[in-house]
Motif scaffolding. Structure first.
Motif, PDB file in Angstrom:
ATOM      1  N   ASN A   1     -16.473   8.933 -23.094  1.00 33.57           N
ATOM      2  CA  ASN A   1     -16.755  10.125 -22.515  1.00 33.57           C
ATOM      3  C   ASN A   1     -16.025  10.233 -21.004  1.00 33.57           C
ATOM      4  N   ALA A   2     -15.509  11.364 -20.472  1.00 30.44           N
ATOM      5  CA  ALA A   2     -14.763  11.449 -19.196  1.00 30.44           C
ATOM      6  C   ALA A   2     -15.759  11.198 -18.134  1.00 30.44           C
ATOM      7  N   PHE A   3     -15.510  10.521 -17.149  1.00 31.33           N
ATOM      8  CA  PHE A   3     -16.448  10.285 -16.233  1.00 31.33           C
ATOM      9  C   PHE A   3     -15.738  10.287 -14.684  1.00 31.33           C
ATOM     10  N   PHE A   4     -16.155  11.114 -13.741  1.00 31.08           N
ATOM     11  CA  PHE A   4     -15.359  11.122 -12.442  1.00 31.08           C
ATOM     12  C   PHE A   4     -16.448  10.571 -11.328  1.00 31.08           C
ATOM     13  N   ALA A   5     -16.065   9.423 -10.667  1.00 25.21           N
ATOM     14  CA  ALA A   5     -16.943   8.880  -9.908  1.00 25.21           C
ATOM     15  C   ALA A   5     -17.168   9.500  -8.697  1.00 25.21           C
ATOM     16  N   VAL A   6     -18.366   9.396  -8.025  1.00 25.80           N
ATOM     17  CA  VAL A   6     -18.517   9.978  -6.697  1.00 25.80           C
ATOM     18  C   VAL A   6     -19.605   9.241  -6.175  1.00 25.80           C
ATOM     19  N   ALA A   7     -19.423   8.262  -5.414  1.00 27.02           N
ATOM     20  CA  ALA A   7     -20.323   7.284  -4.771  1.00 27.02           C
ATOM     21  C   ALA A   7     -20.436   7.204  -3.373  1.00 27.02           C
TER      22      ALA A   7
END
Length: 483
Positions: A64-70
């Motif tokens: 599944n698509a994952f946009f990283a915000v860290a």
């Protein structure tokens, strides 16, 4: 993908009233890694990158698509003072509390691992305990195979390594073996990064290798490169450099070649135009050769043990490498990782040239300096202003189809140590645990809208507008405004 060439800053501004976002991805719509089931790629059992319908994504092990915000420095050794003030010195409570706060604010991974080495010089952060918390929460994280020390880590008398020396090669191979054997089968690991800062001070790296003793592998390698570039024509070399060498071979022994400091910033157009074109071409060839050697070594050392996980590469300033150098190292990484988006240097052009996606690997949204005292680097007038810049920044990245994630240069609490000495406030909470409520509110709402925003990428023109709005917001709130 079309190259984005952004115009000069205009007058567009982000409104002061921020939208009240509702999260569009409920727990049922997210997989256990935090990816959205609304957009699916290939399920490989490990994080990988994939383009789906014109947008680049991290893809979770479940597909599944994952946009990283860290947060780059969610856990930092300089948080020991805040730990004492807020948690009575209980490091375990601080560790758990900081992590829970980050998750509540919508940060969904740790792209810079549990902590980077230069942020834990005092050993305050217990990495094993941090990773235990990550695993209990299915919180994805990257792991460091550190190729080069950050300047903060150097002790008195220590110098840069010779990256062409067999001893250095063996060190990196051993380091990769140690790390990869721990994480090679771990689906929660997003991949490997090489540390912060690799060629940010490229002039120092080049000059260092030309200052090594005669016979040193690094000096030999770079001298051979210049000898070949000049076809052993010492007269031509002397004309370019204003030197009086009798033989090109003197580069290997008695002559110490030095490039000026401004070559570090050569990729800024106004700086590059001021440099001698022949010396600049030589410098670029040298840096490219060094980068390829370093990135190839890291790639081969990791791939010997782990063929599944991503290679994020070095978290490096966006101005540190030319597009040509990025193209040369592209076969050895799975993404480019410039630290910041830049008003004058297009990270999108680099992505287009390399055909790789982007993570913003140490992105700014400003720091506050009470009383306008201290370095004022990336200084903003208030913590509320930091929230406005954060909003403008993350919206720009959410909407950029080449960007797959961003990790921000910030800490959960203000820092002690050298950071406090610089009067730099970079936390969401003060040293005494007081929340910057407006900043936290803005960040939390926007982070939780991750799949509402990132699943609707901007057109080229819309992205230009967002880019312009971001830098207008910086100018509006800069502590140096009017100076």
């Amino acid at each position: 993908m079309q190259i984005l060439r952004f115009p000069a800053i205009g007058a567009l501004l982000i409104g002061l009233v921020l939208p009240q976002f509702a999260s569009t991805a409920t727990a049922a719509e997210l997989d256990k890694y935090g990816g959205t089931t609304a957009i699916q790629g290939k399920a490989t059992g490990f994080f990988h990158v994939q383009e789906v319908d014109g947008r680049n994504w991290f893809i979770t092990p479940d597909g599944n698509a994952f946009f990283a915000v860290a947060l780059s420095h969610m856990l930092s050794g300089e948080s020991d003072l805040a730990c004492q003030n807020v948690y009575g010195g209980d490091a375990n409570a601080w560790l758990k509390g900081s992590f829970e706060k980050a998750r509540d604010m919508g940060f969904n991974c740790a792209l810079g691992s549990a902590t980077s080495p230069e942020r834990n010089l005092n050993g305050f952060v217990d990495v094993q305990k941090a990773e235990k918390l990550f695993r209990e929460a299915n919180f994805p994280f990257a792991v460091g195979v550190i190729l080069l020390k950050h300047p903060w880590e150097f002790v008195d008398g220590e110098t840069l390594p010779d990256i062409f020396h067999l001893d250095y090669e063996q060190l990196i191979k051993e380091r990769a073996a140690l790390v990869c054997n721990q994480y090679k089968d771990d689906p929660l690991c997003m991949g490997y990064y090489y540390g912060f800062g690799a060629f940010n001070q490229s002039d120092q790296w080049v000059n260092h290798h030309f200052s090594l003793p005669a016979g040193s592998p690094g000096r030999e390698a770079l001298s051979d490169l210049l000898i070949k570039r000049y076809n052993n024509d010492v007269k031509k070399f002397n004309t370019v450099y204003g030197t009086s060498l009798k033989y090109m071979s003197e580069l290997k022994s008695t002559f110490e070649l030095k490039y000026e400091k401004k070559y570090e910033r050569r990729n800024y157009p106004r700086v590059g135009m001021s440099l001698d074109k022949d010396k600049l071409a030589d410098f670029e060839a040298i840096v490219s050769h060094m980068c390829v050697s370093l990135y190839r070594l890291g790639h081969e050392s990791i791939r010997r043990w782990d063929k599944n996980h991503l290679i994020l590469g070095s978290f490096i300033k966006e101005w540190a490498l030319s597009i040509d150098s990025w193209k040369e190292v592209a076969p050895y990484v799975d993404m480019i990782a410039p630290q910041h988006v830049n008003e004058f240097i297009s990270v999108n052009e680099i992505a287009d040239a390399t055909k790789l996606p982007i993570i913003l690997s140490d992105e700014y949204f400003g720091f506050h300096y009470p009383g306008k005292a201290g370095s004022l680097h990336a200084g903003l007038v208030s913590h509320e202003a930091r929230g406005e810049v954060y909003y403008a920044n993350l919206m720009r990245h959410f909407k950029d189809p080449q960007v797959i994630g961003v990790t921000y240069c910030a800490c959960m609490y203000d820092q002690g140590g050298d950071t406090l000495a610089k009067n730099n406030q970079n936390g969401f909470y003060s040293l005494n645990g007081e929340p910057r409520e407006k900043l936290i509110e803005t960040v939390t709402k926007l982070n939780h809208s991750v799949y509402e925003q990132s699943t609707n990428p901007a057109t080229t023109e819309e992205l230009k507008r967002l880019h312009t709005e971001l830098f207008d917001k910086w100018k509006e709130h800069s502590v140096r405004r009017g100076h």
